[in-house]
Motif scaffolding. Sequence first.
Motif, PDB file in Angstrom:
ATOM      1  N   VAL A 165      64.593  15.504  33.769  1.00 13.78           N
ATOM      2  CA  VAL A 165      64.249  14.157  33.290  1.00 13.78           C
ATOM      3  C   VAL A 165      65.565  13.460  32.950  1.00 13.78           C
ATOM      4  CG1 VAL A 165      63.124  12.810  31.473  1.00 13.78           C
ATOM      5  CG2 VAL A 165      62.016  14.887  32.360  1.00 13.78           C
ATOM      6  N   TYR A 166      65.765  12.274  33.511  1.00 17.79           N
ATOM      7  CA  TYR A 166      66.968  11.503  33.188  1.00 17.79           C
ATOM      8  C   TYR A 166      66.564  10.270  32.376  1.00 17.79           C
ATOM      9  CZ  TYR A 166      70.634   7.997  33.771  1.00 17.79           C
ATOM     10  OH  TYR A 166      71.551   7.016  33.536  1.00 17.79           O
ATOM     11  N   THR A 215      65.585  20.618  32.330  1.00 16.53           N
ATOM     12  CA  THR A 215      66.832  19.972  31.917  1.00 16.53           C
ATOM     13  C   THR A 215      66.601  18.486  31.671  1.00 16.53           C
ATOM     14  OG1 THR A 215      68.174  21.515  33.215  1.00 16.53           O
ATOM     15  CG2 THR A 215      69.225  19.460  32.572  1.00 16.53           C
ATOM     16  N   LEU A 216      67.187  18.024  30.573  1.00 24.02           N
ATOM     17  CA  LEU A 216      67.143  16.607  30.224  1.00 24.02           C
ATOM     18  C   LEU A 216      68.554  16.059  30.324  1.00 24.02           C
ATOM     19  CD1 LEU A 216      65.409  14.281  28.801  1.00 24.02           C
ATOM     20  CD2 LEU A 216      66.374  15.168  26.668  1.00 24.02           C
ATOM     21  N   LEU A 217      68.713  14.964  31.028  1.00 21.67           N
ATOM     22  CA  LEU A 217      70.001  14.293  31.140  1.00 21.67           C
ATOM     23  C   LEU A 217      69.880  12.941  30.448  1.00 21.67           C
ATOM     24  CD1 LEU A 217      70.466  15.104  34.935  1.00 21.67           C
ATOM     25  CD2 LEU A 217      71.627  16.253  33.020  1.00 21.67           C
ATOM     26  N   VAL A 218      70.842  12.631  29.595  1.00 23.12           N
ATOM     27  CA  VAL A 218      70.756  11.398  28.809  1.00 23.12           C
ATOM     28  C   VAL A 218      72.002  10.562  29.029  1.00 23.12           C
ATOM     29  CG1 VAL A 218      70.352  10.461  26.505  1.00 23.12           C
ATOM     30  CG2 VAL A 218      69.572  12.777  27.045  1.00 23.12           C
ATOM     31  N   VAL A 276      74.532  15.163  28.065  1.00 20.93           N
ATOM     32  CA  VAL A 276      74.817  13.722  28.027  1.00 20.93           C
ATOM     33  C   VAL A 276      75.720  13.398  29.213  1.00 20.93           C
ATOM     34  CG1 VAL A 276      75.899  11.858  26.710  1.00 20.93           C
ATOM     35  CG2 VAL A 276      74.549  13.618  25.529  1.00 20.93           C
ATOM     36  N   VAL A 277      75.334  12.365  29.980  1.00 26.34           N
ATOM     37  CA  VAL A 277      76.124  11.992  31.161  1.00 26.34           C
ATOM     38  C   VAL A 277      76.692  10.585  30.988  1.00 26.34           C
ATOM     39  CG1 VAL A 277      74.886  13.480  32.807  1.00 26.34           C
ATOM     40  CG2 VAL A 277      74.051  11.165  32.359  1.00 26.34           C
ATOM     41  N   PRO A 278      77.880  10.336  31.553  1.00 26.29           N
ATOM     42  CA  PRO A 278      78.514   9.029  31.356  1.00 26.29           C
ATOM     43  C   PRO A 278      77.844   7.908  32.147  1.00 26.29           C
ATOM     44  CG  PRO A 278      79.867  10.423  32.776  1.00 26.29           C
ATOM     45  CD  PRO A 278      78.745  11.285  32.283  1.00 26.29           C
ATOM     46  N   HIS A 279      77.166   8.245  33.247  1.00 27.92           N
ATOM     47  CA  HIS A 279      76.528   7.205  34.055  1.00 27.92           C
ATOM     48  C   HIS A 279      75.491   7.837  34.974  1.00 27.92           C
ATOM     49  CE1 HIS A 279      79.453   8.796  36.783  1.00 27.92           C
ATOM     50  NE2 HIS A 279      80.448   8.312  36.057  1.00 27.92           N
ATOM     51  N   ILE A 280      74.705   6.980  35.636  1.00 32.96           N
ATOM     52  CA  ILE A 280      73.596   7.449  36.459  1.00 32.96           C
ATOM     53  C   ILE A 280      74.083   8.318  37.620  1.00 32.96           C
ATOM     54  CG2 ILE A 280      73.551   5.376  37.924  1.00 32.96           C
ATOM     55  CD1 ILE A 280      70.462   5.573  37.899  1.00 32.96           C
TER      56      ILE A 280
END
Lengths: 424, 424
Positions: A233-234, A264-267, A330-334
Amino acid sequence: MSDIEREVRAVAERARDAAAELAPLGRAVKDAALAALADALVKRSDEITAANAEDVERAREAGTGPAMIDRLTLTPRRIEDIADAVRAVAELPDPVGEAVRGYVLPNGLDVRQIRVPLGVIGIVYEGRPNVTADAAALCLKSGNAALLRGSSSAYSSNTALIGVLRDALEGTGVPVDAIQMVPGRTRESSKALMRAHGLVDVLIPRGGRSLIQAVVRDSTVPVIETGEGLCHVYVDADADLGKAVDIAVNAKAQRCSVCNSAETLLVHEAAAEEFLARLLPALAEAGVTVHGDERVLEIAAARDTGATVVPATEEDWATEYLAMDLSVRVVPHIDEAIAHIRRYSTRHTEAIVTDSLKASRYFVSRVDSAAVMVNASTRFTDGGEFGFGAEIGISTQKLHARGPMGLTEMTSTKYVVTGDGHVR
Amino acid sequence: MSDIEREVRAVAERARDAAAELAPLGRAVKDAALAALADALVKRSDEITAANAEDVERAREAGTGPAMIDRLTLTPRRIEDIADAVRAVAELPDPVGEAVRGYVLPNGLDVRQIRVPLGVIGIVYEGRPNVTADAAALCLKSGNAALLRGSSSAYSSNTALIGVLRDALEGTGVPVDAIQMVPGRTRESSKALMRAHGLVDVLIPRGGRSLIQAVVRDSTVPVIETGEGLCHVYVDADADLGKAVDIAVNAKAQRCSVCNSAETLLVHEAAAEEFLARLLPALAEAGVTVHGDERVLEIAAARDTGATVVPATEEDWATEYLAMDLSVRVVPHIDEAIAHIRRYSTRHTEAIVTDSLKASRYFVSRVDSAAVMVNASTRFTDGGEFGFGAEIGISTQKLHARGPMGLTEMTSTKYVVTGDGHVR
């Protein structure tokens, strides 16, 4: 050729003959046969539970855990449910004969592409004996002969179930050999099934990763890979955070043991602080352990969320927990979210939560999974939820069928071309 | 892992990355790239023919026959034809993005199933170097990266062709690695390609039976079997005999070296005498040798047909001649024709010639082949004839695609599900 291989091939040959008889049968005959199967299951419930008790006893002696014992156990009530599922299959539309395309060529030739059964379908499955009747019913309704190879732990149950189903086919017009058990309970017998190229049209393994990989490695029969689900899930910068919390918790915790649950969750960094402050208490309440990257640990440490947060390792990103664990990054961008998904996903289901149309279009066109959810839980990737009525599995490969496989996906097509003496 | 295996996997990984970039590209970008490929082929024709001359020289030295030499040879004119075929692919509609299904569930979830590229397609092919550009163009148009593994006899030609195609992609927006040659010319390199499960989405072998069987046996990557064609024409009791003669001669002799030509003719006993009396002289005129069963020999012996008729052996019924030979059998009824077909056919194309609607319905529903022709020549099973514009091959398996495979058959699908915070 070994004895068991000869036996398996003989069974497959009978299945092939049965499939040829089954293919032209109309819906009425098939539905009446399905009703007969359901009735017989209920009527002969005692025999089935008696055979099942042997499997359960053996499993107990082998020290099998209570959850597995429960999955293995058949009760009269569960057999009624199985029979109801067979009746529900009878209610579904028959895909066979549907015209997929049809047109007339400039020379007057009439071309129609119509749905036909695949032929002989081999199902290799683990654990639960309810799959036996489910798979047989779906194969029969779609005009296919079923070769069933269950796990040795359910051998007695499957033998009884298949015996009941075969007896019930007598006199229905559907050949008895349309439902057969693959003989033997050794690896050699399943290998013989996998090598029956030309007799078996497709193999569908249903079970864990090691089963599926073994079938892919050893089979000369075409395989449809199913069910491995490392889903993501992003949560985008522009997400509605309330909905994002609901979706993340649902995707993980509503039923964590199934392939469409999220692992996994990406935010997005811009939403991370506020979102995690709301999410972590909700995950704590649901009993989920978080495996977080450094930024997640930092955010969690800065407040009292009640959540159990442990450091994520490289292995976590590649793990299908099938448990109340969730890795969070946590990711910096899509683009980093998409790159992460490309690296670790099994291409089953990925979700984006966003109110940005641009972000959703970008994500949908670049994430290459069987299902891409926009503002919805990954848990919706399911034949029942998609309105298919039933499913034989969820394909994670790209050939033939992708995503939930209903009756339509259990068919092939053929071209019927009608002319009036046309030559080239 | 051997060096060559490492090399092949590295190429496949680059193809995978290229496929990810290629998937979201719109039609305009892809069509412009195809135009650039076509222009480059013509412009650099000299380099290609020079490289081709090396292959031709090697083949001559190895004592290759004139027909094979001809198939191998590239001339400036043939390269122009290849370029035109690439331009024709650009003209075809783009299948990517097409909505296959779409509906709204009772809970408001919007479900769409849309066409997406398969990803990385490996083509293993023999002989003619024109396949190189054809396959690359079809893959590009359908958004797939192409891994090309031609025969070692065309190694220099293919190296030159692929070099020209890759150079032409520079600056078009399509990644250069969308078209790659599989390194190495040994069996080990093609085996490495077949074992690249997870990197390559599908392998399409194009060539003779032994090539296809080897790929099926050794590949863990899903395979689409193509091109084996032991096709039958059945002339029913109620056939229009004039049309039946035309169809039988056309199906056999119009081009006997291809997979959709007929190899066996089955004739209903009631029509046999009159039909064969008309057919045999026509076959004689076309230069066809008849391999007949006893009844055929008897009928032929009773009159002067001018035809060469030799006794058919058991082996004849199982032989794909790909030559001016036709096995002919008289059958007592339609069921025997269907049984014969089930026993010997490769399930490519079968034809019935009849004026009986009942017989045609019976035959069509019971003959399980990729294409069933009614009163038309088997030679019509072809992507071009079916109006697909081009084809990558003719699938004789039931999974994924059956019959002529055009651009549509080179795609998979994915589900895009849009909600508004939906959870289960």
